[in-house]
Design a protein around this motif. Structure first.
Motif, PDB file in Angstrom:
ATOM      1  N   LEU A  22       0.834  -1.203   0.108  1.00 53.59           N
ATOM      2  CA  LEU A  22       0.003  -0.052  -0.035  1.00 53.59           C
ATOM      3  C   LEU A  22       0.785   1.297   0.126  1.00 53.59           C
ATOM      4  O   LEU A  22       0.718   2.360  -0.587  1.00 53.59           O
ATOM      5  CB  LEU A  22      -0.909  -0.173   1.184  1.00 53.59           C
ATOM      6  N   SER A  78      -8.369  -0.435   2.291  1.00 54.98           N
ATOM      7  CA  SER A  78      -7.816   0.516   1.032  1.00 54.98           C
ATOM      8  C   SER A  78      -8.707   0.300  -0.110  1.00 54.98           C
ATOM      9  O   SER A  78      -8.941   1.081  -0.761  1.00 54.98           O
ATOM     10  CB  SER A  78      -6.320   0.096   0.754  1.00 54.98           C
ATOM     11  N   THR A 101      -6.221   5.066   4.124  1.00 49.21           N
ATOM     12  CA  THR A 101      -5.489   3.867   3.884  1.00 49.21           C
ATOM     13  C   THR A 101      -3.898   4.020   4.712  1.00 49.21           C
ATOM     14  O   THR A 101      -3.692   2.948   5.117  1.00 49.21           O
ATOM     15  CB  THR A 101      -5.064   3.680   2.462  1.00 49.21           C
TER      16      THR A 101
END
Lengths: 317, 282
Positions: free
Chosen positions: A139, B240, B250
């Motif tokens: 991420l 996310s 996120t």
């Protein structure tokens, strides 16, 4: 005190009372799944269909012989994706390996020569990414690669260059024939993974006896000669171990690609494990997926055997 | 005199070069961590603004409070799920590894060699090969979509057994004999004479098992389907993808998941790094 005979008997009883459950457990959770995986590869099996009595095989989950394996070579869409995933996985692996070594080996040599206190600090920091959650890493790097607001593109713009349109999703973007998304994944993977090999190299370098270096020094060897003729030959077993471990882990690449690109764009970053996962658990096509997993297993086994053959080294110093 | 200062000079250059390389490595390694922390402190509008900022203009906790107050994200529950699975796997692994390691190190019985080979063969079996049948077995055992489904298939750790056996072989036999003379049962010898000697390797094995379980993703992805049973990595990908338009959230969620493991790393850094080279941790 008990007689030696009864003592030995009670010892044996204890050993068996511990080992029996462990062996039964391994039969259920290791041996059985292994055999089952091999068998599944010969069936057109889906858990969604009602099958025969043994493991749901047979009836509407028919035995198909080696058809799953033959199908890997035909022109159907799943087979094409699978072949693509095999070549992607190899491309990943053989790009990651040299890049990883090019970073970790010189860095290990530099750190090993540093002052003891500095050494511990750098080693600890460089190792940090390896213990962090790969999902979080994916991420974070996804945000870094973001084309609009990402860190990387704003850095590229700051030095006055034009960044690419998109790092992770442009199917037309290639660098020297390698998809840009794959390169982006490799960079993120190297970042997370390099500390592991680094630490192994540092430990190996510390194991090289000082007197060998002193001897080379007395013979007038310079730094470069020292590296090529003393350090590198002595590092050979470690180097081989590191190569195999890096290959094995790259062959099983999953999380970063799954989270950052989901295999895209246009299957350019789909790995074998992703292909197996989605066929087995998304499309419920488990016979086909099991056959694919046997192929991956075969490849992994090949490298494992290589390691065992060559690691029995006779180095003695 | 000149050669003296020349070597000093080249030494200096060498040192400068070395520390430059180390410094670059350091910033590349730390930059993503700094970036995620700074991004998590930005407002939702600042994080998508163009040109982007590096430092938040006005650092804010609002992303964290949003997550903490989100009724769909009961963080306590997800922390419990991850901790429960990790603790259970650590506990079971330490117990089975030390007990089996002790047996292999100090007992003689028929079939010992074969059993040891069977266990060591586990190291060579890649998880991806057995994951499909393992899933089908868990379906039969009705363990799919339970936290136990993440624990029960991972109760024997071949590497842990190997590691414990190596260590226990270094413990003097006299200790065990003394226990036998005192009339202790075999399990009592393990429990009160062997186990206390194993604190160092058990701690190492425990830390590695904890970290591997905490970061585990593929198997939970297969086993867990209900939102409330997700572990933290699963929560993170779900979060996310369901908050794609708000990257600051996120980033904050990533920080929340990263923090415990980074804390553990800071506490046990020495042990982790020193043992990573010798153990097969990966």
């Amino acid at each position: 005190m008990a007689s030696p005979g009864s003592l030995r008997r009670s010892q044996r009883r204890f050993a068996f009372s511990v080992m029996t459950p462990i062996m039964i457990y391994l039969m259920i959770f290791s041996l059985l799944p292994m055999i089952w995986a091999v068998i599944l590869g010969f069936f057109d099996y889906s858990p969604a269909r009602v099958g025969g009595t043994i493991f749901g095989l047979g009836e509407s989950n028919p035995f198909v012989g080696i058809r799953n394996y033959l199908d890997m070579f035909n022109d159907s869409q799943p087979a094409t994706v699978f072949r693509k995933s095999v070549s992607n996985t190899f491309l990943f692996t053989f790009l990651i390996l040299p890049l990883n070594l090019a970073i970790t080996l010189p860095l290990a040599i530099i750190i090993e020569r540093s002052h003891a206190r500095v050494k511990g600090f750098f080693r600890a920091v460089y190792f940090l990414p390896t213990v962090t959650s790969a999902v979080a890493v994916a991420l974070i790097w996804g945000a870094i690669y973001n084309p609009q607001a990402g860190l990387l593109n704003s850095m590229i713009r700051t030095i006055g260059m034009t960044p690419p349109k998109a790092w992770l999703s442009d199917p037309q973007a290639f660098v020297m024939g390698i998809p840009l998304a794959m390169i982006a994944l490799i960079v993120a993977h190297l970042w997370q993974d390099f500390g592991y090999n680094l630490v192994i190299f540092i430990a190996a370098l510390q194991g090289i006896p000082q007197n060998l270096r002193d001897a080379a020094m007395v013979d007038g060897a310079n730094e470069q000669q020292m590296f090529w003729y003393v350090t590198l030959p002595l590092l050979q077993p470690t180097l081989l171990f590191v190569c195999v471990m890096t290959i094995l882990s790259s062959l099983q690449m999953f999380i970063l690609a799954q989270v950052m690109t989901a295999g895209g764009p246009r299957e350019q970053t789909t790995t074998m494990l992703m292909s197996i996962y989605s066929n087995a658990f998304r499309y419920q096509n488990m016979g086909w997926a099991a056959a694919m997993s046997m192929v991956l297993f075969g490849i992994i086994m090949l490298f494992t055997i290589l390691q065992f053959r060559f690691l029995r080294s006779d180095w003695e110093y | 005199m000149t050669t003296q200062s020349q070597t000093n000079f080249s030494h200096l250059i060498g040192a400068v070069l070395r520390y430059t390389v180390l410094g670059i490595g350091l910033s590349v390694t730390l930059l993503p961590f700094v970036y995620v922390i700074l991004s998590s402190l930005k407002t939702p509008s600042e994080i998508i603004q163009i040109p982007p900022t590096f430092f938040p203009k006005v650092p804010t906790w609002q992303n964290f409070t949003t997550i903490f107050n989100d009724p769909k994200v009961p963080l306590g529950l997800f922390f419990f799920n991850s901790s429960f699975v990790a603790m259970a796997r650590v506990g079971v692994t330490l117990f089975t590894s030390s007990l089996a390691g002790y047996i292999f190190a100090r007992y003689e019985f028929g079939g010992k060699g074969v059993m040891f080979a069977v266990i060591m063969a586990q190291i060579m079996i890649p998880f991806q090969m057995i994951m499909i049948p393992l899933y089908l077995i868990l379906v039969k055992l009705q363990l799919i979509d339970t936290l136990w489904g993440l624990i029960i298939p991972a109760m024997i750790d071949a590497f842990g057994i190997f590691m414990m056996r190596q260590f226990i072989e270094g413990i003097p036999r006299e200790l065990i004999d003394a226990g036998r003379i005192d009339g202790a049962s075999e399990f009592q010898i393990y429990r009160s004479l062997i186990l206390p000697q194993l604190s160092a390797p058990l701690a190492t094995l425990g830390i590695f098992t904890f970290m591997a379980t905490w970061n585990d993703y593929l198997w939970p992805l297969i086993v867990i389907t209900t939102h409330e049973r997700r572990t933290l990595p699963l929560l993170l990908t779900w979060y996310s993808s369901s908050h794609g338009s708000r990257p600051s959230l996120t980033m904050a969620a990533s920080v929340i998941v990263l923090l415990p493991i980074i804390l553990i790393y800071i506490l046990f850094q020495r042990q982790i790094v020193a043992n990573a080279a010798t153990s097969g941790f990966k």
